[in-house]
Design an enzyme around this catalytic site. Structure first.
Site, PDB file in Angstrom:
ATOM      1  N   ASN A   8       0.859  -1.188   0.000  1.00 34.06           N
ATOM      2  CA  ASN A   8       0.000   0.000   0.000  1.00 34.06           C
ATOM      3  C   ASN A   8       0.897   1.240   0.000  1.00 34.06           C
ATOM      4  O   ASN A   8       1.478   1.576   1.026  1.00 34.06           O
ATOM      5  CB  ASN A   8      -0.897  -0.047   1.253  1.00 34.06           C
ATOM      6  N   LYS A  68       0.019   4.257  -0.329  1.00 33.60           N
ATOM      7  CA  LYS A  68      -0.683   5.410   0.263  1.00 33.60           C
ATOM      8  C   LYS A  68      -0.498   6.655  -0.628  1.00 33.60           C
ATOM      9  O   LYS A  68      -0.444   6.525  -1.837  1.00 33.60           O
ATOM     10  CB  LYS A  68      -0.207   5.641   1.698  1.00 33.60           C
ATOM     11  N   HIS A 125      -9.641   1.130   4.774  1.00 33.00           N
ATOM     12  CA  HIS A 125      -8.367   1.333   5.482  1.00 33.00           C
ATOM     13  C   HIS A 125      -8.594   2.252   6.677  1.00 33.00           C
ATOM     14  O   HIS A 125      -9.403   3.177   6.616  1.00 33.00           O
ATOM     15  CB  HIS A 125      -7.319   1.927   4.535  1.00 33.00           C
ATOM     16  N   GLU A 179      -7.001   4.632   7.795  1.00 30.22           N
ATOM     17  CA  GLU A 179      -6.791   6.072   7.566  1.00 30.22           C
ATOM     18  C   GLU A 179      -8.051   6.715   6.985  1.00 30.22           C
ATOM     19  O   GLU A 179      -8.362   7.874   7.278  1.00 30.22           O
ATOM     20  CB  GLU A 179      -5.553   6.267   6.664  1.00 30.22           C
ATOM     21  N   GLU A 213      -5.621  -5.179  10.392  1.00 27.46           N
ATOM     22  CA  GLU A 213      -4.609  -4.163  10.672  1.00 27.46           C
ATOM     23  C   GLU A 213      -4.956  -3.464  11.990  1.00 27.46           C
ATOM     24  O   GLU A 213      -5.789  -2.544  12.005  1.00 27.46           O
ATOM     25  CB  GLU A 213      -4.578  -3.127   9.548  1.00 27.46           C
ATOM     26  N   GLY A 245       2.188   2.065  11.016  1.00 28.19           N
ATOM     27  CA  GLY A 245       3.184   3.126  10.951  1.00 28.19           C
ATOM     28  C   GLY A 245       3.876   3.430  12.271  1.00 28.19           C
ATOM     29  O   GLY A 245       4.537   4.460  12.394  1.00 28.19           O
ATOM     30  N   SER A 270       3.072  -2.211  10.423  1.00 30.36           N
ATOM     31  CA  SER A 270       4.507  -2.251  10.744  1.00 30.36           C
ATOM     32  C   SER A 270       5.199  -3.553  10.331  1.00 30.36           C
ATOM     33  O   SER A 270       6.085  -4.042  11.027  1.00 30.36           O
ATOM     34  CB  SER A 270       4.735  -1.969  12.236  1.00 30.36           C
TER      35      SER A 270
HETATM   36  P1  PGA Z   1       2.624   0.249   7.740  1.00 30.18           P
HETATM   37  O1  PGA Z   1       1.197   0.489   7.069  1.00 30.18           O
HETATM   38  O2  PGA Z   1       3.186  -1.037   7.168  1.00 30.18           O
HETATM   39  O3  PGA Z   1       3.444   1.438   7.347  1.00 30.18           O
HETATM   40  O4  PGA Z   1       2.421   0.142   9.194  1.00 30.18           O
HETATM   41  C1  PGA Z   1       0.321  -0.585   6.831  1.00 30.18           C
HETATM   42  C2  PGA Z   1      -0.951  -0.064   6.226  1.00 30.18           C
HETATM   43  O5  PGA Z   1      -1.385   1.041   6.575  1.00 30.18           O
HETATM   44  O6  PGA Z   1      -1.574  -0.751   5.385  1.00 30.18           O
END
Ligand code: PGA
Length: 275
Positions: free
Chosen positions: A28, A30, A114, A116, A184, A190, A229
């Site tokens: 992803n 983003k 997601h 976010e 997730e 992150g 992560s």
């Molecule tokens: P990350 O993000 O691996 O940077 O923690 C995962 C995601 O948001 O899908």
């Protein structure tokens, strides 16, 4: 990450347990990348040619890079996905992209729900389900994200939250083999912090039970990915868990060396499991 050995032993039977569902390594990107940076990001697709055929690599670039990524991905085994889509099919929805538009640019996967989008734009489970229906109607595979907040985890509510999100975000009466769930934990995204392997295994096993309750035998076709992560340091352990069918990778997916390392881990694990 302690006590991995029993899980690793179990992973030898993983192919049998998984039946015919997909193993996915999904990146992803983003809101990152420009046409200028694309050649660097395209490196990410390269190692996928060495993967066993039952492992699929899916790249989720921003919509502005879908066309160029599609051209680059043509030379590789990587698949493409669109980040998010509208809950409507066409019309007066300024700023939105329909699933069919993304599919027109060779996106065969859609990433929906997601955290976010859920936190920044207040996306509800109901909206996520509507978007997922659009993705499925456009012939795409819907990767539907769910996960608990830190407060929910600390209150011991993880399993309830996951069951609730699953029940309301995933469209019923669709083809199970075109649904993928991405677990997730929001507090892991992150942050460089991941749940313990026992917690990941427990959450995935719980999701598998919930899916089986709702979908019966067809639940066996639904892959459950872990995201949050993921890095070359933990990918092998997480992917080795019997209930984990793949990874959704954010930050590390933007780094060609890290991506290559994670893909090599996946290949090594699955070659080993098949031996
Ligand atoms: P990350 O993000 O691996 O940077 O923690 C995962 C995601 O948001 O899908």
């Amino acid at each position: 990450m302690a006590h991995i050995e029993p899980y690793r032993r179990l992973s030898l039977n993983k192919e049998i347990l998984m039946g015919s569902r997909r193993t996915l390594i999904a990146g992803n990107w983003k809101m990152n990348g420009s046409r200028h940076s694309l050649s660097v990001l395209a490196e990410i697709a390269r190692p996928t040619n060495d993967l066993p055929p039952h492992i699929e690599v899916v790249l989720f670039p921003p919509a502005t890079l879908l066309a160029q990524t599609a051209t680059l991905a043509k030379k590789t085994a990587s698949k493409l996905g669109g980040q998010d889509c509208s809950s409507n099919s066409a019309g007066a929805f300024t700023g939105e992209l329909s699933a069919a538009m993304l599919n027109d640019f060779r996106a065969t996967y859609g990433l929906l729900g997601h955290s976010e989008g859920r936190t920044r734009h207040g996306e509800s489970d109901d909206l996520v389900r509507q978007k997922s229906i659009q993705a499925l109607d456009a012939g795409m595979i819907a990767v539907i994200c769910i996960g608990e907040t830190r407060d929910e985890k600390e209150a011991g509510r993880t399993f309830d939250v996951l069951a609730d999100q699953l029940a309301h975000s995933v469209p019923k009466f669709s083809s199970a083999d075109r649904i993928v769930i991405a677990y997730e934990p929001m507090w892991a995204i992150g942050t460089g912090t991941t749940p313990s392997v026992e917690e990941i295994e427990g959450a995935h096993a719980h999701l598998r039970d919930c899916l089986t309750f709702e979908w019966g035998a067809n639940a066996g076709l639904i892959s459950i990915l872990y995201g949050g992560s993921v890095s070359p340091h933990n990918a092998m352990e997480i992917l080795g868990l019997p209930s984990v069918d793949g990874l959704l990778i954010g930050g590390a997916s933007l780094n060609p060396a890290k991506s290559a390392a994670i893909c090599s881990n996946a290949a090594a694990l699955h070659m080993g499991a098949g031996a």
